[in-house]
Design a protein around this motif. Sequence first.
Motif, mmCIF file in Angstrom:
data_model
loop_
_atom_site.group_PDB
_atom_site.id
_atom_site.type_symbol
_atom_site.label_atom_id
_atom_site.label_comp_id
_atom_site.label_asym_id
_atom_site.label_seq_id
_atom_site.Cartn_x
_atom_site.Cartn_y
_atom_site.Cartn_z
ATOM 1 N N ARG A 138 0.710 -0.761 -0.370
ATOM 2 C CA ARG A 138 -0.193 0.256 0.236
ATOM 3 C C ARG A 138 1.237 0.907 -0.121
ATOM 4 N N LEU A 139 0.308 2.371 -1.058
ATOM 5 C CA LEU A 139 0.971 3.285 -0.812
ATOM 6 C C LEU A 139 1.292 3.575 0.650
ATOM 7 N N GLU A 140 0.216 3.949 1.223
ATOM 8 C CA GLU A 140 0.659 4.218 2.917
ATOM 9 C C GLU A 140 1.858 4.083 3.530
ATOM 10 N N LYS A 141 2.196 2.561 3.421
ATOM 11 C CA LYS A 141 3.034 2.085 4.490
ATOM 12 C C LYS A 141 5.057 2.208 2.952
ATOM 13 N N ALA B 190 9.453 8.829 5.110
ATOM 14 C CA ALA B 190 8.684 9.826 6.243
ATOM 15 C C ALA B 190 10.143 9.449 7.832
ATOM 16 N N SER B 191 9.920 7.809 7.414
ATOM 17 C CA SER B 191 10.903 7.551 8.657
ATOM 18 C C SER B 191 12.482 7.913 8.365
ATOM 19 N N VAL B 192 12.659 7.897 6.810
ATOM 20 C CA VAL B 192 14.343 7.897 6.786
ATOM 21 C C VAL B 192 14.557 9.245 6.451
ATOM 22 N N ASN B 193 13.454 9.971 6.557
ATOM 23 C CA ASN B 193 13.900 11.793 7.122
ATOM 24 C C ASN B 193 13.910 11.744 8.444
ATOM 25 N N ASP B 194 13.881 10.400 9.013
ATOM 26 C CA ASP B 194 14.353 10.831 10.819
ATOM 27 C C ASP B 194 15.522 10.219 11.210
ATOM 28 N N LEU B 195 16.271 9.348 10.002
ATOM 29 C CA LEU B 195 17.026 8.212 10.100
ATOM 30 C C LEU B 195 18.235 9.451 9.890
ATOM 31 N N VAL B 196 18.367 9.612 8.558
ATOM 32 C CA VAL B 196 19.538 10.885 7.917
ATOM 33 C C VAL B 196 19.644 11.820 8.542
ATOM 34 N N GLU B 197 19.042 12.214 9.564
ATOM 35 C CA GLU B 197 19.192 13.236 10.665
ATOM 36 C C GLU B 197 20.253 12.666 11.806
ATOM 37 N N GLU B 198 19.793 10.825 12.351
ATOM 38 C CA GLU B 198 20.272 10.695 13.211
ATOM 39 C C GLU B 198 22.283 9.510 12.657
ATOM 40 N N PHE B 199 21.942 9.282 11.537
ATOM 41 C CA PHE B 199 22.912 8.765 10.955
ATOM 42 C C PHE B 199 23.312 9.643 9.818
ATOM 43 N N PRO B 200 24.925 9.173 9.798
ATOM 44 C CA PRO B 200 26.238 9.365 8.545
ATOM 45 C C PRO B 200 25.320 8.830 7.036
ATOM 46 N N LEU C 142 10.028 7.956 18.337
ATOM 47 C CA LEU C 142 8.822 7.583 17.902
ATOM 48 C C LEU C 142 9.321 8.325 16.112
ATOM 49 N N ASP C 143 8.707 7.703 15.286
ATOM 50 C CA ASP C 143 9.427 8.752 13.735
ATOM 51 C C ASP C 143 7.973 9.916 13.702
ATOM 52 N N SER C 144 8.882 10.617 12.094
ATOM 53 C CA SER C 144 7.319 11.039 12.117
ATOM 54 C C SER C 144 5.711 10.905 11.250
ATOM 55 N N PHE C 145 5.683 10.154 11.249
ATOM 56 C CA PHE C 145 4.392 9.729 10.231
ATOM 57 C C PHE C 145 3.615 9.255 11.629
ATOM 58 N N THR C 146 4.212 8.751 12.879
ATOM 59 C CA THR C 146 3.400 7.917 13.917
ATOM 60 C C THR C 146 2.877 9.092 14.626
ATOM 61 N N LYS C 147 3.515 10.118 15.061
ATOM 62 C CA LYS C 147 3.220 10.862 15.628
ATOM 63 C C LYS C 147 2.447 11.851 15.429
ATOM 64 N N VAL C 148 2.551 11.750 13.796
ATOM 65 C CA VAL C 148 1.496 12.035 12.902
ATOM 66 C C VAL C 148 0.341 11.819 13.378
ATOM 67 N N CYS C 149 0.207 10.475 13.388
ATOM 68 C CA CYS C 149 -1.180 10.013 13.452
ATOM 69 C C CYS C 149 -1.764 9.747 15.381
ATOM 70 N N ILE C 150 -0.597 9.593 15.702
ATOM 71 C CA ILE C 150 -1.202 9.636 17.024
ATOM 72 C C ILE C 150 -2.079 11.311 17.118
ATOM 73 N N GLU C 151 -1.171 12.026 16.308
ATOM 74 C CA GLU C 151 -1.555 13.667 16.549
ATOM 75 C C GLU C 151 -3.289 13.544 16.382
ATOM 76 N N MET C 152 -3.847 12.908 15.414
ATOM 77 C CA MET C 152 -4.904 12.846 14.611
ATOM 78 C C MET C 152 -5.673 12.238 15.215
ATOM 79 N N ALA C 153 -5.356 11.019 15.926
ATOM 80 C CA ALA C 153 -5.929 9.657 17.111
ATOM 81 C C ALA C 153 -6.388 10.140 18.084
ATOM 82 N N GLY C 154 -5.654 10.991 18.477
ATOM 83 C CA GLY C 154 -5.651 11.603 19.404
ATOM 84 C C GLY C 154 -7.040 12.993 20.077
#
Length: 390
Positions: free
Chosen positions: A121-124, A130-140, A236-248
């Motif tokens: 699915r496109l969602e996956k 979105a997780s890669v954006n977080d990953l590149v901030e943490e690792f070279p 947690l990654d940015s995608f999950t945080k957006v999902c949690i924001e909406m669900a809340g």
Amino acid sequence: MKFGSHNIALYNNSKAFRITLDSVLSEGLFNNAKILYLGAESEFTVLKKILLDRESSIDELLEVKSLELIETTQSYLKQGTFDPDSSIMFLEKAVMDALKEGFEGLCVAGIGTPILESGARLEKLLEYEASVNDLVEEFPIAAICLYDTARMDRKNVLEISRLHPYVHRTGEFSMNDDYCSAPDRDIEFDIASRLDICRGTADSLLEMFKIKSIYVEAHEVNVSRLAVAIADEMGLDSFTKVCIEMAGKIHDIGMISLFLDMISRPGPLHSFELKLLQEHPRTGFELTKRVPFPDKVSNAILQHHERMDGSGYPDGLTGSEISLEGCILAVSEVVSAMSFYRPYRTTHGVKFALAEIAKNSGSLYHAGVVESCIAVFRKGFSFAENSTNY
């Protein structure tokens, strides 16, 4: 292209594909990065031809580990399925291996088109990007995601592109600041990503619920803010945080099916009313499934009253049967609800609420979520209004 960058390269013919790979090789070798290419075996021959033009031997690069070639079926699509979390873990291990081998970092180029063609699915895929954006901030890492636009739906191309800060154009990597706003593209409605649409829908549902809600405080907003703070504390990654924001924001949307006097009058509920109340998470789940919310949103809404020991509702799930998003929402909902007045009890306050979740950590509530919740309050988190804080 540099470490800490997340790039997209779009191509629709073999010439453009070759130009992109040539840039990847140039940048990677120049920066003493290990080059990891994830693609089909047939594409490896293109790399060989490029290296021959450079008077380099692919065998020599493979021998000194400057270059590693891994087929898509052994990276993104192990056993024919795509799992975003596993793919991120794969990249984390790859960069750690590169550092141990003496390289400055990892330059990874991967063909993303086969992921969609596998039936994922496109969602996956958006979750992964979105997780890669977080990953590149943490690792070279310099990540280059290649997509064959000739084999893709145009709307999917736009949604995927929006998650990449850099884009490959005419043999160079540059800021991706005009791909979706280029005047010669008739995209209009398509520029809004699915997440943008879902977040707007969540806000609209929240406003609708407020019309009927009996809460004297901003309960839904408080739950959403606390849940995001917990998710951030847990890394947690940015995608999950957006999902949690909406669900809340819309976790109690299913309560619109209940009688207003039932949820606003003092005293205990009748047995039949209690059964109706315990169905509101399922009602909310069914309502949100009618909108293309990510599964993490709908599942968190469904599970926000489940408990680790199986005593929750509506399905009596236990332990790992409850998603992490559901566990976060459950703790956030309890702390917010206990901190304010309700018609059937007096205000307890934040201190009481935190003591309650601490006492039942691991039995009713996810221990890691409880620990993170307490931590965010110690760091200064507070509810929007009318709360009895520390």
